[in-house]
Design an enzyme around this catalytic site. Structure first.
Site, PDB file in Angstrom:
ATOM      1  CE  LYS A 251      -3.669  -2.623   2.118  1.00  8.65           C
ATOM      2  NZ  LYS A 251      -4.271  -3.158   3.346  1.00  8.65           N
TER       3      LYS A 251
ATOM      4  CD  GLN B 195      -3.155  -4.810   6.748  1.00  8.42           C
ATOM      5  OE1 GLN B 195      -3.096  -3.869   5.972  1.00  8.42           O
ATOM      6  NE2 GLN B 195      -3.814  -5.927   6.465  1.00  8.42           N
TER       7      GLN B 195
ATOM      8  CG  ASP C 205      -9.587  -0.539   4.870  1.00  7.99           C
ATOM      9  OD1 ASP C 205      -9.262  -0.795   3.698  1.00  7.99           O
ATOM     10  OD2 ASP C 205      -8.967  -0.935   5.866  1.00  7.99           O
TER      11      ASP C 205
END
Ligand code: NAP
Length: 295
Positions: A54, A98, A121
């Site tokens: 990412k 994460q 997200d």
């Protein structure tokens, strides 16, 4: 006739090129640099690989990336404090924590602490609610990537019978909601199957668009597919390692046989997989534009 292959690698490349132009335009005309914060707690190797990818994607697009690698012993309060700071940091438009988090941290509490305005997200309940009722917000990256693959792959969704196998919160349920919307690139009739569904094949054989998100290698066999259907394989199952230690992946679809029946199909790897990160980048750019009232 063998199915036409929709390449996620190629589609993601196209979207990346569009985003590079958009990021450059934001900088040149508005002096805005979109920013993504990535937070990782502990040293899980898979999480480190994902976050590393990412960060690399941000750099390739000109997106500012602020990385917060925290020790495994970080307390929930410390993590909440960092998120509170990132929520008010004007250089940060998207916050990505994460998962999995260590056991002593309540993942749900952390998720709720992220500002819905920075929830790139798309997993915050506010984002989920907006998606369900068709309000603008952030769509979760993998399901949004599936929709983009269908649109850019020339698959008509309006009026189509879509059958999804799998009802997880990260793939099955959101992709069902996205494709159900009364909107371009959606407007489908949607069925969702799961482990309690009786006679899954009876459902899948009706599908104009079949989306497999099960987590079981080659679960979808050729006899379960309607001739000419579009088959989207979300499955990413490790079935072994090369002598060099590289992962060998299988999808949830028996690709070699299903491609002889389907009209279009996505491969694994190189299908849905490459779409997830690029849609995260797209959400980050969108968050920056929203923050500056450009959309
Ligand atoms: P998950 O949370 O394990 O959910 C799997 C779903 O499949 C569940 O709804 C489960 O039903 C259903 N299922 C399992 N066995 C079944 C069976 N025998 N018959 C019918 N339904 C069955 O998985 P996920 O997170 O959605 O991921 C699915 C796959 O997609 C995995 O291979 C994962 O690695 C992959 N994935 C890829 C990406 C990407 O490419 N970027 C992103 C996310 C996931 P129940 O609900 O009844 O248990």
């Amino acid at each position: 006739m063998t199915a036409r292959i929709i390449s996620g690698t190629e589609t993601a490349r196209q979207i990346r090129e569009e985003l590079i132009k958009e990021v450059a335009n934001l900088k040149a005309n508005h002096n805005i640099v979109p920013g993504l914060a990535t937070v990782i707690v502990g040293d899980d190797p898979a999480s480190q690989t994902y976050v590393g990818a990412k960060i690399k994607a941000c750099q390739a697009l000109g997106i500012y990336s602020a990385n917060y690698p925290l020790p495994a012993g970080t307390s929930e309060e410390e993590l909440l404090k960092l998120i509170a700071d990132l929520n008010t940091d004007p250089a940060i438009n998207g916050i990505l924590v994460q998962v999995p988090l260590p056991d002593h941290i309540d993942e749900n509490r952390i998720l709720l602490a992220i500002s819905p305005d920075k929830d790139v997200d798309g997993f915050h309940p506010v984002s989920v609610g907006r998606m369900v009722i068709g309000q603008p917000g952030f769509l979760p990256c993998t399901p949004h990537g599936i929709q983009e693959l269908l649109i850019r792959g020339g698959v008509e969704t309006s009026g189509a019978e879509v059958v999804i196998v799998g009802r997880s919160n990260i793939v099955g349920k959101p992709v069902a909601n996205i494709l159900l919307q009364k909107a371009p690139g959606a407007n489908a009739t949607v069925t969702v199957c799961h482990s309690a569904t009786r006679d899954i094949a009876a459902h899948t054989r009706r599908a104009d668009i079949l989306i497999a998100a099960i987590g079981k290698p080659k679960f979808i066999t050729a006899d379960m597919v309607k001739p000419g259907a579009a088959v989207i394989d979300v499955g990413t199952n490790e079935i072994g390692r090369t002598p060099e230690g590289k992962r060998i992946l299988s999808g949830d679809v028996d690709f070699d046989n299903v491609k002889e029946v389907a009209g279009v199909i996505t491969p694994v790897p190189g299908g849905v997989g490459p779409m997830t990160i690029v849609m995260l980048m797209a959400n980050t750019v969108r968050a920056a534009k929203l923050a500056h009232e450009l959309i």
